[in-house]
Design a protein around this motif. Structure first.
Motif, short mmCIF file in Angstrom:
data_model
loop_
_atom_site.label_atom_id
_atom_site.label_comp_id
_atom_site.label_asym_id
_atom_site.label_seq_id
_atom_site.Cartn_x
_atom_site.Cartn_y
_atom_site.Cartn_z
N GLY A 147 0.82 -1.20 0.00
CA GLY A 147 0.00 0.00 0.00
C GLY A 147 0.86 1.26 0.00
N VAL A 148 0.20 2.36 0.31
CA VAL A 148 0.88 3.65 0.33
C VAL A 148 0.72 4.30 1.70
CG1 VAL A 148 0.65 4.01 -2.17
CG2 VAL A 148 -1.13 4.86 -0.61
N LEU A 149 1.59 5.21 1.99
CA LEU A 149 1.58 5.87 3.30
C LEU A 149 0.24 6.55 3.58
CD1 LEU A 149 3.03 6.73 5.85
CD2 LEU A 149 4.04 8.62 4.55
N GLU A 150 -0.33 7.17 2.59
CA GLU A 150 -1.59 7.90 2.78
C GLU A 150 -2.70 6.97 3.30
OE1 GLU A 150 -3.53 11.36 3.22
OE2 GLU A 150 -1.45 11.21 2.57
N ASP A 151 -2.60 5.67 3.04
CA ASP A 151 -3.59 4.70 3.56
C ASP A 151 -3.67 4.74 5.08
OD1 ASP A 151 -3.99 3.81 0.95
OD2 ASP A 151 -2.73 2.03 1.19
N TRP A 152 -2.61 5.19 5.74
CA TRP A 152 -2.53 5.17 7.20
C TRP A 152 -2.95 6.48 7.86
CZ3 TRP A 152 -1.89 0.72 9.70
CH2 TRP A 152 -1.44 -0.37 8.94
N ARG A 153 -3.17 7.53 7.06
CA ARG A 153 -3.47 8.85 7.63
C ARG A 153 -4.70 8.83 8.54
NH1 ARG A 153 -2.22 14.15 6.96
NH2 ARG A 153 -0.94 13.77 5.12
N THR A 154 -5.79 8.23 8.11
CA THR A 154 -7.02 8.24 8.91
C THR A 154 -6.80 7.58 10.26
OG1 THR A 154 -8.39 8.28 6.93
CG2 THR A 154 -9.45 7.55 8.97
N LEU A 155 -6.14 6.44 10.28
CA LEU A 155 -5.88 5.76 11.54
C LEU A 155 -4.96 6.60 12.43
CD1 LEU A 155 -6.13 3.42 13.48
CD2 LEU A 155 -4.37 2.21 12.17
N LEU A 156 -3.94 7.19 11.87
CA LEU A 156 -3.05 8.06 12.64
C LEU A 156 -3.83 9.24 13.23
CD1 LEU A 156 0.06 8.07 10.29
CD2 LEU A 156 -0.13 6.93 12.50
N GLU A 157 -4.72 9.82 12.44
CA GLU A 157 -5.53 10.93 12.93
C GLU A 157 -6.47 10.49 14.05
OE1 GLU A 157 -7.26 12.30 9.27
OE2 GLU A 157 -5.57 13.66 8.88
N LEU A 158 -7.05 9.30 13.92
CA LEU A 158 -7.93 8.78 14.98
C LEU A 158 -7.17 8.55 16.28
CD1 LEU A 158 -10.10 6.25 12.93
CD2 LEU A 158 -10.89 8.36 14.03
N LEU A 159 -5.99 7.95 16.19
CA LEU A 159 -5.20 7.72 17.40
C LEU A 159 -4.76 9.04 18.03
CD1 LEU A 159 -2.94 4.67 16.43
CD2 LEU A 159 -4.95 4.68 17.91
N ALA A 160 -4.36 9.99 17.21
CA ALA A 160 -3.93 11.29 17.73
C ALA A 160 -5.11 12.02 18.37
CB ALA A 160 -3.30 12.13 16.62
N ALA A 161 -6.28 11.95 17.75
CA ALA A 161 -7.46 12.61 18.31
C ALA A 161 -7.86 11.96 19.63
CB ALA A 161 -8.62 12.55 17.31
N ARG A 162 -7.81 10.65 19.70
CA ARG A 162 -8.14 9.96 20.95
C ARG A 162 -7.15 10.36 22.04
NH1 ARG A 162 -7.77 3.70 21.02
NH2 ARG A 162 -5.60 4.21 21.37
N ARG A 163 -5.89 10.44 21.68
CA ARG A 163 -4.86 10.84 22.64
C ARG A 163 -5.16 12.26 23.13
NH1 ARG A 163 -0.93 10.10 26.23
NH2 ARG A 163 0.92 11.34 25.86
N SER A 164 -5.55 13.12 22.25
CA SER A 164 -5.85 14.50 22.60
C SER A 164 -7.09 14.57 23.51
CB SER A 164 -6.09 15.31 21.32
OG SER A 164 -6.44 16.63 21.63
N ARG A 165 -8.12 13.80 23.20
CA ARG A 165 -9.34 13.79 24.02
C ARG A 165 -9.09 13.28 25.42
NH1 ARG A 165 -11.55 11.58 19.59
NH2 ARG A 165 -11.65 9.53 20.54
N LEU A 166 -8.15 12.33 25.54
CA LEU A 166 -7.84 11.76 26.84
C LEU A 166 -6.97 12.71 27.67
CD1 LEU A 166 -7.11 8.04 25.87
CD2 LEU A 166 -9.16 8.98 26.97
N GLY A 167 -6.65 13.84 27.11
CA GLY A 167 -5.84 14.82 27.83
C GLY A 167 -4.40 14.42 27.96
N ALA A 168 -3.93 13.60 27.01
CA ALA A 168 -2.54 13.16 26.98
C ALA A 168 -2.14 12.44 28.26
CB ALA A 168 -1.59 14.33 26.71
N VAL A 169 -3.10 11.73 28.86
CA VAL A 169 -2.80 10.94 30.06
C VAL A 169 -2.85 9.47 29.69
CG1 VAL A 169 -3.60 10.33 32.36
CG2 VAL A 169 -3.79 12.68 31.58
N ASP A 170 -1.76 8.77 29.96
CA ASP A 170 -1.71 7.32 29.72
C ASP A 170 -1.65 6.62 31.04
OD1 ASP A 170 -1.60 6.85 26.82
OD2 ASP A 170 0.23 8.03 26.94
#
Length: 170
Positions: A147-170
């Motif tokens: 595949g191509v790198l762009e195939d992964w953009r949506t998943l990367l955005e979802l993970l980053a958004a979830r991380r942001s919503r959680l307030g960057a707390v792991d």
């Protein structure tokens, strides 16, 4: 370096084009895509593991020439954007390569001591780290369509958004 957004991560992943690790028949860009694709096929429900496969070698671009310590800068760079689990998987990929059973598939690595192997096996992410390592070792096939790198953009955005919503707390 800490990645501040998906665009910055995509740029860094694109910078892997043409960069080869010692002994790899494919460049880091293709290797990363192959690793992620193998994990997508083998572990379709574990999106964070797949993304760890995509980003695991970024340290080779962040620290050119450092062939032994590239997991740490990659793990540190992706943690603020993608979270602790992705970061830990990237970090654990290196010791997973020394784990008994993995060594038979990739000779030339120094084996873990029994105590190190026992400690690694107790890690809650050990199984996933071993899967990442095995995909990493297998993802060196010239001409394989991953595949191509762009195939992964949506998943990367979802993970980053979830991380942001959680307030960057792991």
């Amino acid at each position: 370096m800490e990645l501040r957004g998906v665009d910055e991560l995509m740029d860094l992943l694109s910078a892997c084009r043409g960069v080869r690790a010692p002994g790899h028949p494919v460049d880091l860009h293709e290797h990363s895509l192959q690793t992620a694709a193998l994990l997508r096929r083998g572990r379709p429900a574990d999106k964070e593991l797949q993304v760890a496969g995509l980003v695991h070698d970024l340290g080779r671009v962040l620290r050119p020439g450092d062939v032994t310590g590239h997991a740490e800068p990659a793990a540190d760079a992706v943690r603020p954007l993608l979270g602790e689990r992705v970061s830990r998987l990237v970090r654990l990929r290196t010791p997973a390569g020394r784990y008994p059973g993995v060594l038979e598939a990739a000779p030339g690595r120094a084996a873990m001591s029994e105590a190190e192997a026992a400690a690694f096996a107790r890690d809650p992410l050990a199984e996933e780290a071993l899967a990442l390592r095995q995909a990493d070792d297998a993802a060196r096939v010239p001409g394989l369509d991953a595949g191509v790198l762009e195939d992964w953009r949506t998943l990367l955005e979802l993970l980053a958004a979830r991380r942001s919503r959680l307030g960057a707390v792991d």
